[in-house]
Scaffold this active site. Structure first.
Site, PDB file in Angstrom:
ATOM      1  N   ASP A 174       0.858  -1.188   0.000  1.00 40.45           N
ATOM      2  CA  ASP A 174       0.000   0.000   0.000  1.00 40.45           C
ATOM      3  C   ASP A 174       0.893   1.237   0.000  1.00 40.45           C
ATOM      4  O   ASP A 174       1.646   1.467   0.941  1.00 40.45           O
ATOM      5  CB  ASP A 174      -0.907  -0.006   1.231  1.00 40.45           C
ATOM      6  N   ARG A 188      -0.244   4.408  -0.320  1.00 40.15           N
ATOM      7  CA  ARG A 188      -1.020   5.622  -0.093  1.00 40.15           C
ATOM      8  C   ARG A 188      -0.516   6.426   1.105  1.00 40.15           C
ATOM      9  O   ARG A 188      -0.072   5.879   2.098  1.00 40.15           O
ATOM     10  CB  ARG A 188      -2.501   5.271   0.110  1.00 40.15           C
TER      11      ARG A 188
END
Length: 393
Positions: free
Chosen positions: A325, A327
């Site tokens: 991930d 983000r």
């Protein structure tokens, strides 16, 4: 390694000192000596050549490069990190151009407002590098770090850098850099810390527009924002009066799920569920350009290819060379603060969003579960999110 804070490094640079700047461990994972051209002294380049022994380069802003007609060294740049080397130069007042004194002269002339393109011979012994306009917020390289640091000290946007090598010719990393720092009593910082410093110092979003937006789920106010340093566009849907303890959904853009109603994921269903909830209870949806957990649409499709071969959504990302991930929620936190919101109720099943917002000063008062049905096509995806990523579903 022991790193110093950015303010102390800026003070050292302004005093004419050289510092060590370390990049990401997933990038070069190396340390460069960095000096600001305007503040550096006559011994700076000699110190770099003698003690660091790497290639001595001169990062400059695009404006300086264009004014002095510093064209790219090659038309087709295949450097894996996209380093923007220009043609090498010597100032016309040098002889061979290679001595530390003459390279210092060439570097200083780069920032002399009276200098013209004709004042530099090509090729030469100093290697200018062109920094991205948005600095380390656009590219986390030593080139951008040097120019950003120059600007932060109030100097002209140019520096001098040199990779640090060990005595045996290998690149200095980790404890080698720590020993170099201690031996020469230098400040040492990371590019990651410089990125965070700039994020806290400078606004990252610009409000652009506000309209009424009728939808299948109700009428919302839609705000448009632009990310200052990436030019990404972010939209925010709100319903009702904006207040503290707002109901907030952070939704990462998913073209396949949100637009084409893909059943590989639950993104589209979560967006629709959140819009219905916000329409009924009031709140906000921040729609973030984070396709594929930050890897982008085409890489997401490449990950789907691997999933069809037996990978899951996590191992597919890793196989492509990405973290599970990528983000970051700093932009989301900036948007909340734009609306003077510091306490929220978060519509999410993803614990990483809680931590991602908390590190930027947003308090999560309550979690609101987003319940959507599984499909035969996304069952394995949902199980992977629950087991490997800790989603609360």
């Amino acid at each position: 390694m022991q790193f110093d804070n950015i303010d102390s490094a800026l003070m050292a640079l302004k005093n004419g000192e050289t510092i060590i700047v370390v990049d990401d461990e997933n990038r070069e994972n190396e340390g460069d000596l960095v000096a600001v051209t305007e503040w550096m002294n006559d011994n700076t380049i000699n110190f770099m050549a003698k003690e660091a022994r790497g290639l001595i380069c001169a990062p400059v802003s695009k404006d300086i490069a264009q004014r002095l007609d510093l064209v790219q060294m090659v038309d087709d740049n295949s450097d894996i990190f996209g380093t923007q080397f220009t043609v090498s130069i010597d100032h016309v007042d040098t002889t061979t151009g290679i001595s530390a004194y003459e390279r210092t002269l060439t570097a200083k002339k780069l920032i002399d407002p009276s200098s013209e393109a004709k004042d530099f011979n090509r090729p030469g012994h100093l290697f200018p590098l062109v920094a991205q306009d948005k600095g380390v917020l656009a590219r986390n390289g030593h080139t951008e770090a040097a120019v950003d640091l120059a600007k932060l000290t109030g100097a002209k946007p140019a520096g001098v850098i040199c990779e640090i090598m060990n005595d045996d010719g290998t690149m200095a990393k980790g404890q080698d850099l720590q020993k170099f720092k201690e031996k020469h009593q230098l400040k040492m910082i990371t590019i990651d810390d410089l990125i965070e410093y700039r994020k806290k110092l400078e606004p990252e979003i610009e409000f652009k527009a506000k309209v009424k937006m009728p939808t299948d789920f109700g009428t919302f106010d839609m705000y448009g924002f632009k990310a200052t340093y990436t030019d990404e566009e972010i939209v925010v849907l709100t319903k009702g009066a904006i207040r503290q303890h707002e109901n907030v959904r952070l939704h990462s853009a998913c073209l396949t799920g949100d637009i084409f109603h893909s059943q590989r994921c639950d993104c589209g269903a979560q967006l629709e569920s959140s819009m219905k909830y916000i329409n009924e209870h009031g709140g906000m949806i921040i729609y973030l350009p984070q396709e594929g957990r930050g890897i982008g649409l085409l890489n997401k499709l490449r990950a789907y290819e691997l999933i069809e071969q037996g990978y899951d959504t996590v191992t597919a990302n890793l196989a492509l060379g990405f973290d599970e991930d990528l983000r970051d929620y700093h932009i989301a936190a900036q948007i909340l603060k734009y609306f003077n919101i510091e306490h929220i109720n978060l519509l999410s099943n993803n614990p990483s969003k809680f931590e991602g917002l908390k590190q930027y000063g947003i308090d999560i008062a309550e979690r609101i579960e987003v319940i959507v049905p599984e499909t035969v096509h996304n069952h394995d995806y949902m199980e992977t999110k629950k087991i490997k990523m800790g989603h609360l579903i």
